[in-house]
Design a protein around this motif. Structure first.
Motif, PDB file in Angstrom:
ATOM      1  N   GLU A 292      -4.984  -7.729 -40.236  1.00  0.00           N
ATOM      2  CA  GLU A 292      -3.659  -7.353 -40.699  1.00  0.00           C
ATOM      3  C   GLU A 292      -3.422  -5.856 -40.582  1.00  0.00           C
ATOM      4  OE1 GLU A 292      -3.189  -8.329 -44.839  1.00  0.00           O
ATOM      5  OE2 GLU A 292      -4.657  -6.852 -45.500  1.00  0.00           O
ATOM      6  N   PHE A 293      -2.164  -5.528 -40.446  1.00  0.00           N
ATOM      7  CA  PHE A 293      -1.736  -4.138 -40.337  1.00  0.00           C
ATOM      8  C   PHE A 293      -1.926  -3.433 -41.674  1.00  0.00           C
ATOM      9  CE2 PHE A 293       0.753  -0.609 -38.931  1.00  0.00           C
ATOM     10  CZ  PHE A 293       1.528  -0.224 -40.016  1.00  0.00           C
ATOM     11  N   VAL A 294      -2.400  -2.182 -41.617  1.00  0.00           N
ATOM     12  CA  VAL A 294      -2.556  -1.363 -42.825  1.00  0.00           C
ATOM     13  C   VAL A 294      -1.637  -0.144 -42.763  1.00  0.00           C
ATOM     14  CG1 VAL A 294      -4.152   0.055 -44.161  1.00  0.00           C
ATOM     15  CG2 VAL A 294      -4.945  -2.090 -43.145  1.00  0.00           C
TER      16      VAL A 294
ATOM     17  N   TYR B 174       3.375   1.926 -43.514  1.00  0.00           N
ATOM     18  CA  TYR B 174       2.325   1.370 -44.360  1.00  0.00           C
ATOM     19  C   TYR B 174       2.641  -0.069 -44.723  1.00  0.00           C
ATOM     20  CZ  TYR B 174       0.923   6.234 -45.052  1.00  0.00           C
ATOM     21  OH  TYR B 174       0.506   7.529 -44.859  1.00  0.00           O
ATOM     22  N   ALA B 175       1.596  -0.866 -44.852  1.00  0.00           N
ATOM     23  CA  ALA B 175       1.763  -2.193 -45.434  1.00  0.00           C
ATOM     24  C   ALA B 175       2.133  -2.026 -46.901  1.00  0.00           C
ATOM     25  CB  ALA B 175       0.473  -2.992 -45.308  1.00  0.00           C
TER      26      ALA B 175
ATOM     27  N   PHE C 160      -2.745   4.727 -49.885  1.00  0.00           N
ATOM     28  CA  PHE C 160      -3.369   5.128 -48.634  1.00  0.00           C
ATOM     29  C   PHE C 160      -2.480   6.146 -47.920  1.00  0.00           C
ATOM     30  CE2 PHE C 160      -5.939   0.984 -47.658  1.00  0.00           C
ATOM     31  CZ  PHE C 160      -6.489   1.042 -48.935  1.00  0.00           C
ATOM     32  N   THR C 161      -3.126   7.060 -47.192  1.00  0.00           N
ATOM     33  CA  THR C 161      -2.407   8.040 -46.403  1.00  0.00           C
ATOM     34  C   THR C 161      -3.050   8.139 -45.024  1.00  0.00           C
ATOM     35  OG1 THR C 161      -1.859   9.330 -48.373  1.00  0.00           O
ATOM     36  CG2 THR C 161      -1.609  10.417 -46.242  1.00  0.00           C
TER      37      THR C 161
ATOM     38  N   VAL D  88       7.188   3.055 -30.054  1.00  0.00           N
ATOM     39  CA  VAL D  88       7.494   2.561 -31.392  1.00  0.00           C
ATOM     40  C   VAL D  88       6.264   1.869 -31.948  1.00  0.00           C
ATOM     41  CG1 VAL D  88       9.960   2.310 -30.963  1.00  0.00           C
ATOM     42  CG2 VAL D  88       8.435   0.396 -30.493  1.00  0.00           C
ATOM     43  N   VAL D  89       6.077   1.983 -33.221  1.00  0.00           N
ATOM     44  CA  VAL D  89       4.907   1.370 -33.851  1.00  0.00           C
ATOM     45  C   VAL D  89       5.125  -0.127 -33.957  1.00  0.00           C
ATOM     46  CG1 VAL D  89       3.642   1.172 -36.026  1.00  0.00           C
ATOM     47  CG2 VAL D  89       4.208   3.428 -35.102  1.00  0.00           C
TER      48      VAL D  89
END
Length: 123
Positions: free
Chosen positions: A45-47, A59-60, A67-68, A102-103
């Motif tokens: 999964e994406f974080v 960010y998820a 988180f950074t 793009v992300v």
């Protein structure tokens, strides 16, 4: 192409860890950088992710505010600072790179992957 992730380990709930990803073999500053994770028996999964120039971060929901993600293009390095860790954050964490401007959130869209580093959060 190599993405070398490090910094995982065992930490108590509420603690912090800093993951690093060192890239080589491709033009680092042309690529978005992302962190994904995979817990036992679950899908990857994406974080978090960061665009090539660092202007936009994503960010998820599960990690927002804790988180950074950051990057240093001069050193071909990305960092995931993880604070207020929870047992549900336990997983193998992977860094990835994507040439897309793009992300993209799905792991299958990303071009390059590191080998992963294990994060274990005890309760």
């Amino acid at each position: 192409v190599q993405l070398q992730a490090s910094g995982g380990g065992l930490v108590q709930a509420g603690g912090s860890l800093r993951l690093s990803c060192v890239a080589s073999g491709f033009t680092f500053d042309d690529h978005a950088i992302g962190w994904f994770r995979q817990a036992p028996g679950k899908e990857r999964e994406f974080v978090a992710a960061l665009t090539w120039n660092g202007d936009n971060t994503f960010y998820a929901d599960s990690v927002k505010g804790r988180f950074t993600i950051s990057r240093d293009n001069a050193k071909n390095t990305a960092v995931l600072q993880m604070n207020s860790l929870k047992p549900e954050d336990t997983a193998v964490y992977y860094c990835a790179a994507d040439l897309s401007p793009v992300v993209r959130g799905h792991p299958s869209d990303w071009d390059y992957w590191g080998q992963g580093t294990l994060v274990t959060v005890s309760s």
